[in-house]
Design a protein around this motif. Structure first.
Motif, PDB file in Angstrom:
ATOM      1  N   GLU A 133       0.824  -1.207   0.000  1.00 45.66           N
ATOM      2  CA  GLU A 133       0.000   0.000   0.000  1.00 45.66           C
ATOM      3  C   GLU A 133       0.860   1.261   0.000  1.00 45.66           C
ATOM      4  N   GLN A 134       1.916   1.255   0.804  1.00 47.65           N
ATOM      5  CA  GLN A 134       2.788   2.431   0.824  1.00 47.65           C
ATOM      6  C   GLN A 134       3.498   2.625  -0.517  1.00 47.65           C
ATOM      7  N   SER A 135       3.925   1.519  -1.126  1.00 51.12           N
ATOM      8  CA  SER A 135       4.712   1.619  -2.362  1.00 51.12           C
ATOM      9  C   SER A 135       3.845   1.909  -3.574  1.00 51.12           C
ATOM     10  N   LYS A 136       2.717   1.227  -3.708  1.00 58.24           N
ATOM     11  CA  LYS A 136       1.933   1.296  -4.938  1.00 58.24           C
ATOM     12  C   LYS A 136       0.740   2.242  -4.868  1.00 58.24           C
ATOM     13  N   PHE A 137       0.184   2.460  -3.670  1.00 52.65           N
ATOM     14  CA  PHE A 137      -0.989   3.320  -3.561  1.00 52.65           C
ATOM     15  C   PHE A 137      -0.651   4.698  -3.010  1.00 52.65           C
ATOM     16  N   TYR A 138       0.303   4.733  -2.075  1.00 54.08           N
ATOM     17  CA  TYR A 138       0.730   6.030  -1.536  1.00 54.08           C
ATOM     18  C   TYR A 138       2.044   6.502  -2.161  1.00 54.08           C
ATOM     19  N   HIS A 139       2.603   5.688  -3.018  1.00 60.44           N
ATOM     20  CA  HIS A 139       3.783   6.036  -3.816  1.00 60.44           C
ATOM     21  C   HIS A 139       4.971   6.510  -2.966  1.00 60.44           C
ATOM     22  N   GLN A 140       5.197   5.807  -1.883  1.00 64.61           N
ATOM     23  CA  GLN A 140       6.355   6.088  -1.047  1.00 64.61           C
ATOM     24  C   GLN A 140       7.528   5.204  -1.478  1.00 64.61           C
ATOM     25  N   ASP A 141       8.707   5.771  -1.424  1.00 69.46           N
ATOM     26  CA  ASP A 141       9.916   5.024  -1.780  1.00 69.46           C
ATOM     27  C   ASP A 141      10.474   4.400  -0.511  1.00 69.46           C
ATOM     28  N   LEU A 142      10.370   3.094  -0.387  1.00 68.64           N
ATOM     29  CA  LEU A 142      10.728   2.385   0.848  1.00 68.64           C
ATOM     30  C   LEU A 142      12.017   1.601   0.650  1.00 68.64           C
ATOM     31  N   SER A 143      12.910   1.695   1.604  1.00 67.44           N
ATOM     32  CA  SER A 143      14.167   0.958   1.535  1.00 67.44           C
ATOM     33  C   SER A 143      13.956  -0.492   1.969  1.00 67.44           C
ATOM     34  N   ILE A 144      14.868  -1.336   1.562  1.00 77.87           N
ATOM     35  CA  ILE A 144      14.800  -2.748   1.950  1.00 77.87           C
ATOM     36  C   ILE A 144      14.940  -2.887   3.463  1.00 77.87           C
ATOM     37  N   LEU A 198     -10.318  11.656  -2.431  1.00 77.08           N
ATOM     38  CA  LEU A 198      -8.896  11.796  -2.163  1.00 77.08           C
ATOM     39  C   LEU A 198      -8.274  12.789  -3.131  1.00 77.08           C
ATOM     40  N   THR A 199      -7.284  13.504  -2.621  1.00 75.42           N
ATOM     41  CA  THR A 199      -6.482  14.366  -3.478  1.00 75.42           C
ATOM     42  C   THR A 199      -5.463  13.516  -4.220  1.00 75.42           C
ATOM     43  N   PRO A 200      -4.769  14.056  -5.216  1.00 73.81           N
ATOM     44  CA  PRO A 200      -3.761  13.264  -5.939  1.00 73.81           C
ATOM     45  C   PRO A 200      -2.669  12.686  -5.049  1.00 73.81           C
ATOM     46  N   ASP A 201      -2.394  13.328  -3.890  1.00 80.71           N
ATOM     47  CA  ASP A 201      -1.387  12.775  -2.984  1.00 80.71           C
ATOM     48  C   ASP A 201      -2.039  11.960  -1.860  1.00 80.71           C
ATOM     49  N   TYR A 202      -3.249  11.469  -2.099  1.00 82.73           N
ATOM     50  CA  TYR A 202      -3.958  10.557  -1.209  1.00 82.73           C
ATOM     51  C   TYR A 202      -4.260  11.171   0.157  1.00 82.73           C
ATOM     52  N   ARG A 203      -4.661  12.422   0.159  1.00 82.12           N
ATOM     53  CA  ARG A 203      -5.139  13.070   1.365  1.00 82.12           C
ATOM     54  C   ARG A 203      -6.647  13.278   1.251  1.00 82.12           C
ATOM     55  N   PHE A 204      -7.284  13.405   2.387  1.00 77.78           N
ATOM     56  CA  PHE A 204      -8.731  13.541   2.423  1.00 77.78           C
ATOM     57  C   PHE A 204      -9.154  14.897   1.848  1.00 77.78           C
ATOM     58  N   ASP A 205     -10.113  14.843   0.916  1.00 81.32           N
ATOM     59  CA  ASP A 205     -10.620  16.056   0.269  1.00 81.32           C
ATOM     60  C   ASP A 205     -12.024  16.336   0.816  1.00 81.32           C
ATOM     61  N   HIS A 206     -12.117  17.303   1.753  1.00 83.36           N
ATOM     62  CA  HIS A 206     -13.405  17.587   2.400  1.00 83.36           C
ATOM     63  C   HIS A 206     -14.436  18.067   1.391  1.00 83.36           C
ATOM     64  N   LYS A 207     -14.020  18.877   0.474  1.00 82.50           N
ATOM     65  CA  LYS A 207     -14.957  19.403  -0.509  1.00 82.50           C
ATOM     66  C   LYS A 207     -15.504  18.299  -1.402  1.00 82.50           C
ATOM     67  N   PHE A 210      -5.355   9.475  16.101  1.00 84.42           N
ATOM     68  CA  PHE A 210      -4.481  10.027  15.062  1.00 84.42           C
ATOM     69  C   PHE A 210      -5.278  10.192  13.760  1.00 84.42           C
ATOM     70  N   PRO A 211      -6.217  11.126  13.719  1.00 85.81           N
ATOM     71  CA  PRO A 211      -7.058  11.282  12.518  1.00 85.81           C
ATOM     72  C   PRO A 211      -6.255  11.830  11.345  1.00 85.81           C
ATOM     73  N   GLY A 212      -6.704  11.473  10.151  1.00 90.41           N
ATOM     74  CA  GLY A 212      -6.083  11.985   8.942  1.00 90.41           C
ATOM     75  C   GLY A 212      -4.716  11.403   8.635  1.00 90.41           C
ATOM     76  N   ARG A 213      -4.377  10.253   9.209  1.00 86.32           N
ATOM     77  CA  ARG A 213      -3.078   9.631   8.977  1.00 86.32           C
ATOM     78  C   ARG A 213      -3.290   8.186   8.516  1.00 86.32           C
ATOM     79  N   PRO A 214      -3.558   7.964   7.257  1.00 88.02           N
ATOM     80  CA  PRO A 214      -3.863   6.605   6.794  1.00 88.02           C
ATOM     81  C   PRO A 214      -2.687   5.637   6.940  1.00 88.02           C
ATOM     82  N   VAL A 215      -1.466   6.098   6.664  1.00 87.19           N
ATOM     83  CA  VAL A 215      -0.316   5.204   6.811  1.00 87.19           C
ATOM     84  C   VAL A 215      -0.107   4.848   8.276  1.00 87.19           C
ATOM     85  N   ALA A 216      -0.248   5.841   9.152  1.00 88.83           N
ATOM     86  CA  ALA A 216      -0.139   5.568  10.581  1.00 88.83           C
ATOM     87  C   ALA A 216      -1.201   4.575  11.025  1.00 88.83           C
ATOM     88  N   ASN A 217      -2.394   4.665  10.444  1.00 94.05           N
ATOM     89  CA  ASN A 217      -3.469   3.742  10.782  1.00 94.05           C
ATOM     90  C   ASN A 217      -3.092   2.319  10.399  1.00 94.05           C
TER      91      ASN A 217
END
Length: 995
Positions: free
Chosen positions: A359-370, A558-567, A742-749
């Motif tokens: 999820e972090q690599s492919k959906f949230y596009h984070q670069d994770l080290s081995i 969701l916004t393009p960077d996977y943040r919650f879009d209230h509007k 910890f609201p608004g933190r999907p990775v932390a969740n």
């Protein structure tokens, strides 16, 4: 008074008789008769023991034997107390046959590893030989008949691998307490497996059942039916064969399951498959490397003795021979088999942390080290060991913690490694043949519901007569209905929530009670009244919906960077849940609070007492000594303190009792608590480093909170699982707590849930494996190493496979991925992280929220167990009030969805037939075959799934594209399959109150 009922005690002084079984040589063609008139040397141990038993029966030593005064003295001494010592049994006395010191190897011979001891050729001219005992410990006094009712002792033949017969004294006989695992495991660690020139000669009683049923045997029939009350202490365990097969299973199983977890449709390789495959591999290993002239081997606590290791390193041997001897250590047996299976059980389930990485690599596009991937995976996988190890006193050792799920495995080991075959209600077929027949039938049958005629699996025959009728589909459907017509011909559907044959009927009755009240009564009433707008959605679905009745599109909020879009959220829709989803949340809330109060009410006192003992008596505890049993003629509450003698674990049974398995395990040195504490500290340090150093957005105190929740609820969850085989999941509550704090933190969740939920879930699984090792008498220190090595190997393997897939599978985790590698499981978890980590629980359960009333379920779950406990403690042991288990009643329904009513109703029906009706009317058949039947059906299904998937579906055979007939489409043509809602909307209409 005869001495049959008296037993040997293991003592620290050497020599003791227990260390050496009686053995004797005989001609390869000498036959054994009923009267013990064997062609053996009259001065051998066999003859002495035979005359001893004859005298024991007749009341005097026969003068016709022509025995010398010295021989008479030997016999007299063999019936005298060898040692008197204080014990818990109060002035108990240990008895045993006399050890013949004249043939005991000297310390010099053992140290030198001389041929006279370790080479079989040097034994050929001796009348008596020595070999490490397969002792069972002392089993205590036997239930005895009057001497007048005793039939003559007989020597009976049994097969064994080895080159010389061994006289094995059954528990309770004056010769000691030798015995064998499951009735047929070998005692000699050398010789040709199929050779028939030698055999084990065992001394049998007329009341032979008592030899395998000591007074302190488990009071639960399912345990007695599956677990041998004996221990083969000479069995090899830590051998190259066991470690290589364990590592092979860990590598292949973890890699395969991780690979297919990212694919739809997926397939899972279960540990049962490994259990079946490694058995012929282990036997083939022995055939390949063992030789008849190999040196004798002695194993201590499953490890080859230093003297034998030195013999294997003999410099006179060529390197090839030394390698072969090293590989040929021991002989394949049930304990090695259990260790390989435990390694598979640890490794085969793909690590939940890999989903977080996806999820972090492919959906949230984070670069994770081995390094991050390895640390996250290893820490979340191994933290569970700490919880399991630190709670052994509560979850593993008490006899009332039976862990029904492990009994199928122990039954399999007994079936594969035992030659015992007793008639059971007229059935004389052996368990191994029974297993093969059922397994073959289950494997062949799966091709019908799994490939050729899926309608047999989704057997919603009532809906076929009116496929468009929504009410009939709601009530009798099996895909999106309540399953009021419990009928299917697919074991995969029956055992979807676990094998019904392993669950006690009283526990299944709790599940059925919850199903009827919540899903079959409340759900239809609320649904057809359109409560919470539920009639605009299917009655059962694993999806969440928008205000048009369509599946909720998370990407729109969701916004393009996977943040919650209230509007975007206010312009789109609130999230709506199907009615069964709502009720499932409600019962999970109630289950969580009920879990705490139920444990405090029924087990709180014992947990507190066991905790005090663990601190007060830890230093005084004996490392390896037995406590001889009291002299008793029957099993009683005094022998098993607080352990119910009922057929099922009583809710009030305390944890201070001890059965034969605890007593036998006392022989082995326990794994120190410091090992588990050090493991916890190390993994906690790694976890804090992970959440603080890498972009997880979870503070260190959030990690401590996650582990605290898991720690507080671990014992209650473990107790429920150990007694009922029903797992209470912490997944939802972990998501909600993190979403609130910890609201608004999907990775932390996601990371919070991983450390909270997976640490507890893994710990429960490890506790189950510890109980399996307890039943199979595997030394705890060795078991710790096996579990730890398998976990590390599987974690590293899965990270390697995952990164290979990221690099070499085009468009992985996207709809355009080749061959279905769309990462479906990871996407479901990703959606959950958005709902609970971004949208947040406040919008579901906060003040004024649509589902706010569900919060009251916490209070209901907290109070209800107290009421049940107050009534139950005033009732007798058989009262129905003492059988009501609210954590099971509430928690089991968390399977809905994705499970449907059919999965529960047909499961309960099969459980009732076998574990209630057959168990009462044919108890011998039930005890002999039920666990074997479950193992055969599960493993046959697993093999069928693998063969169908790899052989027909995965390659994409062309002829399957044309497989279209009534049996493949009838169940898809109605509202049951389509999930039709009861109420519909016109185009452009919306339900609900809007965002």
């Amino acid at each position: 008074m005869t001495q049959r009922g008296r037993t040997l005690s293991r003592v620290s002084e050497e020599p003791t008789y227990e260390s050496y079984p009686l053995t004797s040589r005989r001609s390869s063609h000498a036959e054994l008769g009923d009267e013990a008139e064997e062609d053996v040397n009259p001065d051998s141990d066999a003859s002495l023991l035979g005359r001893h038993l004859q005298d024991d029966e007749d009341g005097s030593y026969s003068e016709q034997t022509g025995a010398s005064i010295f021989e008479r003295l030997l016999v007299f001494m063999s019936r005298s107390a060898l040692l008197r010592r204080a014990s818990a049994a109060e002035a108990s006395t240990s008895y045993g046959a006399l050890l013949d010191h004249s043939i005991r190897p000297s310390s010099e011979e053992l140290e030198d590893g001389g041929d006279s001891i370790l080479k079989p050729d040097a034994w050929k001219d001796k009348t008596s030989a020595l070999r490490p005992a397969a002792s069972m410990g002392n089993f205590g006094s036997r239930r005895r008949r009057d001497s007048a009712s005793h039939s003559r002792q007989r020597f009976r033949r049994a097969s064994v691998r080895g080159s010389s017969p061994i006289l094995i004294a059954e528990p309770g006989h004056p010769a000691g307490h030798g015995g064998h695992l499951g009735g047929g495991l070998p005692f000699a660690n050398r010789g040709d497996e199929d050779g028939d020139e030698d055999a084990v000669i065992s001394i049998d009683q007329a009341d032979g059942d008592d030899a395998a049923d000591p007074p302190d045997n488990s009071p639960y029939p399912q345990v007695r039916a599956s677990v041998a009350a004996t221990d083969n202490i000479s069995a090899s365990i830590s051998t190259p064969r066991m470690w290589i097969l364990s590592l092979l299973c860990a590598l292949l199983g973890s890699a395969t399951n991780l690979f297919f977890s990212l694919r739809y449709p997926s397939v899972a390789i279960t540990p049962v498959i490994a259990l079946l495959i490694v058995h012929p591999l282990g036997r083939a290993w022995d055939s390949l490397f063992k030789r008849e002239d190999d040196p004798l081997e002695m194993f201590e606590d499953g490890v080859l003795s230093p003297q034998c290791k030195a013999q294997g390193r003999d410099s006179d041997l060529p390197n090839k021979s030394r390698l072969r001897l090293w590989l040929a250590q021991g002989r394949w047996n049930g304990k090695e088999h259990a260790c390989v299976y435990i390694s598979s059980n640890v490794a085969f389930g793909f690590a939940f942390a890999t989903d977080v990485i996806v999820e972090q690599s492919k959906f949230y596009h984070q670069d994770l080290s081995i390094i991050y991937q390895l640390l996250l995976t290893i820490s979340t996988q191994i933290l569970g060991y700490s919880f399991a190890g630190l709670t052994r006193r509560y979850l593993v050792r008490p006899p009332s913690m039976i862990w029904p799920g492990t009994l199928m495995s122990t039954a399999m080991f007994t079936t594969m490694h035992s030659s015992e075959n007793k008639s059971a209600n007229g059935w004389v077929i052996s368990r191994w043949k029974f297993f093969l027949l059922v397994w073959s039938g289950a494997f062949a049958w799966f091709f019908l519901p799994g490939l050729l005629m899926p309608a047999l699996s989704y057997f919603s025959v009532v809906t076929w007569f009116a496929p468009k009728n929504i009410v009939i589909a709601n009530l009798f459907g099996v895909s999106s209905g309540l399953g009021l017509f419990p009928m299917t011909f697919d074991w995969a559907q029956i055992a979807y929530i676990g094998s019904p044959l392993l669950t006690p009927w009283w526990a299944a009755a709790n599940v059925v009670g919850g199903l009827i009240v919540v899903m079959w009564i409340m759900a239809p009433i609320l649904y057809y009244k359109n409560a919470l707008y539920s009639a605009f959605m299917p009655i059962i679905s694993s999806l969440v919906f928008d205000d048009t009745g369509k599946p909720y599109d998370v990407s729109r909020i969701l916004t393009p960077d996977y943040r919650f879009d209230h509007k975007a959220y206010s312009q789109y829709s609130k999230v709506y849940l199907p009615i069964t989803y709502v009720l499932s949340y409600g019962v999970q809330f109630a289950s969580l609070s009920a879990l705490v109060t139920h444990t405090v009410c029924w087990h709180g006192h014992d947990v507190w007492q066991q905790t005090r003992k663990s601190f007060v008596n830890e230093e005084k505890k004996s490392k390896t000594e037995y406590k001889p049993l009291k002299t008793a003629t029957k099993r009683s509450e005094e022998d098993l303190q607080g352990t119910s003698s009922a057929a099922e674990p009583d809710p009030g049974a305390n944890m201070s009792g001890e059965d034969v398995h605890c007593r036998l395990m006392r022989r082995y040195e326990d794994a120190p608590i410091s090992w588990y504490v050090a493991t916890f500290v190390a993994m906690l340090a790694i976890g804090i480093f992970v959440v603080e150093y890498y972009p997880v957005y979870l503070p260190w105190y959030g990690l401590l909170l996650a582990l605290s929740i898991a720690a507080v609820l671990f014992i209650p969850v473990g107790i429920v699982m150990a007694i009922t085989n029903q797992h209470s999941s912490l997944y939802l509550i972990c998501q909600l707590i993190c979403g609130v704090i910890f609201p608004g933190r999907p990775v932390a969740n996601m990371v919070f849930v991983t450390y909270c939920y997976i640490s507890a879930a893994q710990g429960v699984k490890f506790s189950s494996d510890l109980k399996l090792g307890h039943y199979m008498k595997i030394p705890p220190k060795l078991l710790f190493k096996v579990q730890m090595v398998a976990t590390l190997v599987s974690s590293v393997t899965q990270i390697g496979v995952l990164n290979w897939m990221f690099s070499y599978i085009p468009n992985i985790c996207t709809p355009e991925a080749i061959n279905g590698f769309t990462c479906p499981i990871a996407r479901v978890h990703f959606n959950g992280s958005i709902l609970w980590g971004v949208v947040g629980p406040q919008r579901f359960f906060g003040p004024g929220a649509l589902y706010r009333p569900l919060v009251w379920a916490f209070l209901v779950g907290f109070i209800a167990p107290i009421i049940i406990w107050v009534i139950g403690r005033r009732s007798n042991a058989g009262s129905i009030w003492r059988k009501i288990n609210l954590p099971v009643l509430f928690g089991s329904l968390s399977w809905i969805p994705p499970a449907t009513g059919l999965n529960f109703s047909v499961w309960a029906l099969v459980c009732f037939v076998f574990n209630s009706r057959i168990r009462r009317r044919a108890p011998a058949w039930w005890a002999k075959y039920t666990m074997t039947l479950s193992a055969a059906l599960d493993s046959g299904l697993a093999f069928g799934v693998v063969v169908v998937f790899f052989g027909f579906l995965y390659p994409g055979w062309g002829w399957l594209d044309g497989l279209d007939w009534w049996g493949t489409r009838v169940f898809k043509e109605g509202c049951d399959w389509l999930g039709c809602p009861y109420m519909t909307l016109a185009p452009g209409e919306h339900f609900g109150a809007g965002p």
